[in-house]
Scaffold this motif. Sequence first.
Motif, PDB file in Angstrom:
ATOM      1  N   ASN A  11      -3.520  23.890  -1.623  1.00 11.61           N
ATOM      2  CA  ASN A  11      -2.554  23.292  -0.712  1.00 11.61           C
ATOM      3  C   ASN A  11      -1.152  22.749  -1.336  1.00 11.61           C
ATOM      4  O   ASN A  11      -0.352  22.433  -0.699  1.00 11.61           O
ATOM      5  N   SER A  12      -1.210  22.965  -2.616  1.00 12.28           N
ATOM      6  CA  SER A  12      -0.191  22.227  -3.441  1.00 12.28           C
ATOM      7  C   SER A  12       1.455  22.967  -3.267  1.00 12.28           C
ATOM      8  O   SER A  12       1.171  24.269  -3.294  1.00 12.28           O
ATOM      9  N   PRO A  13       2.230  22.447  -2.906  1.00 11.77           N
ATOM     10  CA  PRO A  13       3.774  23.231  -2.978  1.00 11.77           C
ATOM     11  C   PRO A  13       4.178  23.268  -4.538  1.00 11.77           C
ATOM     12  O   PRO A  13       3.727  22.531  -5.517  1.00 11.77           O
ATOM     13  N   ILE A  14       5.018  24.260  -4.687  1.00  9.66           N
ATOM     14  CA  ILE A  14       5.363  24.874  -5.934  1.00  9.66           C
ATOM     15  C   ILE A  14       6.794  24.493  -6.133  1.00  9.66           C
ATOM     16  O   ILE A  14       7.548  24.904  -5.257  1.00  9.66           O
ATOM     17  N   VAL A  44       2.925  20.520  -7.153  1.00 10.60           N
ATOM     18  CA  VAL A  44       2.915  19.308  -7.090  1.00 10.60           C
ATOM     19  C   VAL A  44       1.520  18.808  -6.241  1.00 10.60           C
ATOM     20  O   VAL A  44       0.996  19.354  -5.194  1.00 10.60           O
ATOM     21  N   ASN A  45       0.912  17.929  -6.965  1.00  9.89           N
ATOM     22  CA  ASN A  45      -0.671  17.629  -6.594  1.00  9.89           C
ATOM     23  C   ASN A  45      -1.084  16.015  -7.032  1.00  9.89           C
ATOM     24  O   ASN A  45      -0.410  15.670  -7.884  1.00  9.89           O
ATOM     25  N   PRO A  46      -1.708  15.282  -6.142  1.00 11.17           N
ATOM     26  CA  PRO A  46      -2.136  14.068  -6.614  1.00 11.17           C
ATOM     27  C   PRO A  46      -2.773  13.896  -7.894  1.00 11.17           C
ATOM     28  O   PRO A  46      -2.433  12.812  -8.623  1.00 11.17           O
ATOM     29  N   ILE A  47      -3.512  15.026  -8.548  1.00 12.22           N
ATOM     30  CA  ILE A  47      -4.052  14.662  -9.680  1.00 12.22           C
ATOM     31  C   ILE A  47      -3.043  14.657 -10.736  1.00 12.22           C
ATOM     32  O   ILE A  47      -3.212  13.943 -11.823  1.00 12.22           O
ATOM     33  N   SER A  48      -1.905  15.665 -10.552  1.00  9.73           N
ATOM     34  CA  SER A  48      -0.893  15.882 -11.728  1.00  9.73           C
ATOM     35  C   SER A  48       0.385  14.965 -11.474  1.00  9.73           C
ATOM     36  O   SER A  48       1.185  14.845 -12.287  1.00  9.73           O
ATOM     37  N   ASP A  49       0.584  14.641 -10.367  1.00  7.52           N
ATOM     38  CA  ASP A  49       1.763  13.937 -10.060  1.00  7.52           C
ATOM     39  C   ASP A  49       1.465  12.687  -9.060  1.00  7.52           C
ATOM     40  O   ASP A  49       2.514  11.902  -8.812  1.00  7.52           O
ATOM     41  N   GLY A  50       0.610  12.418  -8.581  1.00  4.61           N
ATOM     42  CA  GLY A  50       0.211  11.211  -7.628  1.00  4.61           C
ATOM     43  C   GLY A  50       0.810  11.290  -6.364  1.00  4.61           C
ATOM     44  O   GLY A  50       0.879  10.210  -5.789  1.00  4.61           O
ATOM     45  N   VAL A  51       1.495  12.294  -5.982  1.00  4.37           N
ATOM     46  CA  VAL A  51       1.829  12.608  -4.594  1.00  4.37           C
ATOM     47  C   VAL A  51       1.187  14.151  -4.194  1.00  4.37           C
ATOM     48  O   VAL A  51       1.415  15.144  -5.073  1.00  4.37           O
ATOM     49  N   PRO A  52       0.849  14.388  -2.842  1.00  3.07           N
ATOM     50  CA  PRO A  52       0.763  13.131  -1.937  1.00  3.07           C
ATOM     51  C   PRO A  52      -0.451  12.191  -2.146  1.00  3.07           C
ATOM     52  O   PRO A  52      -0.941  12.384  -3.518  1.00  3.07           O
ATOM     53  N   ASP A  57      -4.143  15.396 -17.491  1.00  5.76           N
ATOM     54  CA  ASP A  57      -4.314  15.908 -16.150  1.00  5.76           C
ATOM     55  C   ASP A  57      -4.286  17.425 -16.273  1.00  5.76           C
ATOM     56  O   ASP A  57      -5.216  18.176 -15.672  1.00  5.76           O
ATOM     57  N   VAL A  58      -3.359  17.862 -17.084  1.00  6.91           N
ATOM     58  CA  VAL A  58      -3.153  19.448 -17.031  1.00  6.91           C
ATOM     59  C   VAL A  58      -2.766  19.771 -18.307  1.00  6.91           C
ATOM     60  O   VAL A  58      -2.334  19.228 -19.275  1.00  6.91           O
ATOM     61  N   ILE A 102      -0.566  30.436 -10.783  1.00 11.01           N
ATOM     62  CA  ILE A 102       0.135  30.462  -9.865  1.00 11.01           C
ATOM     63  C   ILE A 102       0.512  31.813  -9.573  1.00 11.01           C
ATOM     64  O   ILE A 102       1.232  32.487 -10.219  1.00 11.01           O
ATOM     65  N   THR A 103       0.273  32.453  -8.262  1.00 15.25           N
ATOM     66  CA  THR A 103       0.539  33.793  -7.832  1.00 15.25           C
ATOM     67  C   THR A 103       1.296  33.929  -6.637  1.00 15.25           C
ATOM     68  O   THR A 103       0.882  33.278  -5.582  1.00 15.25           O
ATOM     69  N   ASP A 104       2.364  34.618  -6.593  1.00 17.86           N
ATOM     70  CA  ASP A 104       3.338  34.654  -5.322  1.00 17.86           C
ATOM     71  C   ASP A 104       3.564  33.143  -4.746  1.00 17.86           C
ATOM     72  O   ASP A 104       3.393  33.346  -3.627  1.00 17.86           O
ATOM     73  N   GLY A 105       3.944  32.018  -5.550  1.00 13.83           N
ATOM     74  CA  GLY A 105       4.344  30.977  -5.121  1.00 13.83           C
ATOM     75  C   GLY A 105       3.168  30.108  -4.542  1.00 13.83           C
ATOM     76  O   GLY A 105       3.304  29.101  -3.963  1.00 13.83           O
ATOM     77  N   LYS A 106       1.876  30.545  -4.863  1.00 12.47           N
ATOM     78  CA  LYS A 106       0.605  29.614  -4.382  1.00 12.47           C
ATOM     79  C   LYS A 106      -0.343  29.491  -5.577  1.00 12.47           C
ATOM     80  O   LYS A 106      -0.545  30.328  -6.618  1.00 12.47           O
ATOM     81  N   VAL A 107      -0.760  28.285  -5.439  1.00 13.63           N
ATOM     82  CA  VAL A 107      -1.975  27.876  -6.614  1.00 13.63           C
ATOM     83  C   VAL A 107      -3.263  28.808  -6.078  1.00 13.63           C
ATOM     84  O   VAL A 107      -3.802  29.003  -4.941  1.00 13.63           O
ATOM     85  N   VAL A 108      -3.736  29.573  -7.261  1.00 13.72           N
ATOM     86  CA  VAL A 108      -4.900  30.148  -6.873  1.00 13.72           C
ATOM     87  C   VAL A 108      -5.871  29.812  -7.993  1.00 13.72           C
ATOM     88  O   VAL A 108      -5.714  29.688  -8.986  1.00 13.72           O
TER      89      VAL A 108
END
Length: 189
Positions: free
Chosen positions: A11-14, A24-32, A122-123, A176-182
């Motif tokens: 569900n991470s935005p790109i 953008v993910n809590p694991i790698s960015d702290g948000v959300p 993290d990454v 990241i494929t077609d703007g989504k995390v896979v």
Amino acid sequence: MLEEVKKSLENSPIVKKGEYNYFVNPISDGVPAMNPKMLRELSLAVHKYADLDVDKIVAVEAMGIHLAAALSLATDVPFVVIRKRQYGLEGETQVYQKTGYGSSNLYINDLHAGEKILLIDDVVSTGGTLIALIKTLKDLGLDIKSTVAVIEKGKGKEIVEAATGVDVLSIIKLDITDGKVVIEKTIDD
């Protein structure tokens, strides 16, 4: 295992940083906000698969800190943070890192030749941070028992292993494929 982590990543935005696709993910960015279940899942996975016969857990600022703290609480092993700020302490070592979206200096304190460590970040995507750190930590005489990149993006793990000769344990491989995390695979697959 890792169900909360997988849901969160999918569900991470790109966000585009030049040509780099940044999720953008809590694991790698702290948000959300980080769901504690995710930290628990990640800590249990590292605990299950990594060599924890270590003197210290070593994390990279900033997004390795919460991972190291959770692992430290689960194992009673102290952790040290490789910082982005120079303190000028005796024995401080400077490391230059270049990633897919920037470059900077990192500073190592309170690590001593002969200590056994687990390095966690993290990454890994371009390998820039881990390659620079592993080479410097080896030069300092540290015994790297495990290197953990919670998230492996693209060929980052392969790049680090080829450049350093050190195996990298990744918990989740994604792209990241077609703007989504896979999610391509997890450590349990």
